[in-house]
Scaffold this motif. Structure first.
Motif, PDB file in Angstrom:
ATOM      1  N   SER A  14       0.824  -1.214   0.000  1.00 27.07           N
ATOM      2  CA  SER A  14       0.000   0.000   0.000  1.00 27.07           C
ATOM      3  C   SER A  14       0.856   1.261   0.000  1.00 27.07           C
ATOM      4  CB  SER A  14      -0.944  -0.005   1.205  1.00 27.07           C
ATOM      5  OG  SER A  14      -1.892  -1.052   1.086  1.00 27.07           O
ATOM      6  N   HIS A  62      -5.225  -4.665  -2.043  1.00 23.57           N
ATOM      7  CA  HIS A  62      -4.553  -3.455  -1.566  1.00 23.57           C
ATOM      8  C   HIS A  62      -5.238  -2.172  -2.038  1.00 23.57           C
ATOM      9  CE1 HIS A  62      -1.443  -5.501   0.603  1.00 23.57           C
ATOM     10  NE2 HIS A  62      -1.330  -6.329  -0.422  1.00 23.57           N
ATOM     11  N   LEU A  66      -6.870   0.665   0.577  1.00 23.70           N
ATOM     12  CA  LEU A  66      -6.570   2.095   0.482  1.00 23.70           C
ATOM     13  C   LEU A  66      -7.840   2.914   0.291  1.00 23.70           C
ATOM     14  CD1 LEU A  66      -3.363   1.955  -1.726  1.00 23.70           C
ATOM     15  CD2 LEU A  66      -3.498   2.681   0.666  1.00 23.70           C
TER      16      LEU A  66
END
Length: 101
Positions: A14, A62, A66
């Motif tokens: 990330s 990921h 986020l």
């Protein structure tokens, strides 16, 4: 304290996504290009052919994390999702860079 919690829990993958999105800012990029740019930057940094993101599954996990954390903004244009870093994402990335120096 808020940024410290993020710093402890944010995955390495990330963090690389945020770096690329900061470089591309303010222009959003699609998920496939994000994947490619992360792997390119990672392999250059490691000076090897090693990829950080090896599958679409890992990419999806990921980017969803986020997005859920509010660190990236996602715009749908037809079937394509365009990603850009949010103001809080930029502040977190700045915090992470300062913490590592």
């Amino acid at each position: 304290m808020f940024f410290e919690m993020f710093a402890e829990n944010l995955s390495n993958e990330s963090k690389w996504f945020l770096v690329i999105l900061e470089q591309e800012s303010p222009n959003p990029i699609n998920k496939e290009l994000l994947w490619e740019k992360v792997n390119d930057l990672y392999s250059k940094a490691k000076k090897s052919e090693e990829s950080l993101i090896n599958s679409r599954y890992v990419l999806d996990i990921h980017t969803a994390r986020l997005e859920g954390a509010g660190l990236v903004k996602v715009e749908k244009i037809g079937q394509i999702r365009m990603y850009s870093i949010t103001a809080i994402g930029l502040k977190l990335l700045k915090y992470l860079k300062e913490k590592n120096n």
